[in-house]
Design an enzyme around this catalytic site. Sequence first.
Site, PDB file in Angstrom:
ATOM      1  N   HIS A   1       0.834  -1.206   0.000  1.00 40.35           N
ATOM      2  CA  HIS A   1       0.000   0.000   0.000  1.00 40.35           C
ATOM      3  C   HIS A   1       0.867   1.254   0.000  1.00 40.35           C
ATOM      4  O   HIS A   1       2.010   1.232   0.467  1.00 40.35           O
ATOM      5  CB  HIS A   1      -0.868   0.058   1.265  1.00 40.35           C
ATOM      6  CG  HIS A   1      -2.022  -0.881   1.241  1.00 40.35           C
ATOM      7  ND1 HIS A   1      -3.124  -0.700   2.045  1.00 40.35           N
ATOM      8  CD2 HIS A   1      -2.277  -2.007   0.534  1.00 40.35           C
ATOM      9  CE1 HIS A   1      -4.003  -1.676   1.835  1.00 40.35           C
ATOM     10  NE2 HIS A   1      -3.494  -2.491   0.923  1.00 40.35           N
TER      11      HIS A   1
ATOM     12  N   GLU B   1       3.246  -0.562   4.145  1.00 37.99           N
ATOM     13  CA  GLU B   1       2.823   0.794   3.807  1.00 37.99           C
ATOM     14  C   GLU B   1       4.060   1.655   3.563  1.00 37.99           C
ATOM     15  O   GLU B   1       4.988   1.662   4.376  1.00 37.99           O
ATOM     16  CB  GLU B   1       2.015   1.410   4.955  1.00 37.99           C
ATOM     17  CG  GLU B   1       0.783   0.625   5.371  1.00 37.99           C
ATOM     18  CD  GLU B   1      -0.463   1.038   4.595  1.00 37.99           C
ATOM     19  OE1 GLU B   1      -0.336   1.909   3.706  1.00 37.99           O
ATOM     20  OE2 GLU B   1      -1.538   0.510   4.895  1.00 37.99           O
TER      21      GLU B   1
END
Length: 208
Positions: free
Chosen positions: A11, A92
């Site tokens: 992500h 992330e």
Amino acid sequence: TGRCKFFVDLHAHATKRGCFCYANALPTYQEQIENMLYPRLIAVNNPHFDFGGCVFSEKAMESKDKNGQSKEGCSRVGIYRATNMVHCITVECNYNGGRVVGPKAPAATTDGRASPGENWRGAPPKFNQDILKQVGKDLLVAALDLEEANPWSRLPNCNQKSLEEMREWLSSRLITTEPYRGQLLADKQALKEEAMRLAKERNDEVKK
């Protein structure tokens, strides 16, 4: 799950700085140590991956996102619930940059093809394609370390020089976290009692 050991969801992140991961909170401390071991090895291989910024909480498995959707339905939680796979993480990476740059130990090899160690000085750099590509590559390198299949491992030149030392280090971090604290203390007490029992048996044999 016998053929698949790692699930990694990639992500981009707009708020929290750096590259880090969300991972699951597993039931036993033994499983949680293995769960934390993979992200720790990513940080060993990549100075931009922030192990200190990683989240391993049960709250992060059950909280709701900004749209009100429960994270019970996110991929890493869903895959774990369905398979009990230990290594399920969401990586992330911030759009802009990180908050820290860690050290990168040299590889334990004389092969000149291995990339050198790094000790960054100054402010963390802005993330670019090269940095993000290297994070992706080092996710795979860390998996090789975990499987003890990396011929150019950096682990022998780190503070924790083996997987067992790293597991001990992670165990020391879990001793302050429930429910793992209670489990660890119970196991230590059981080992102590077993050692005392064996010592008593040896003394009894000597007296005979």
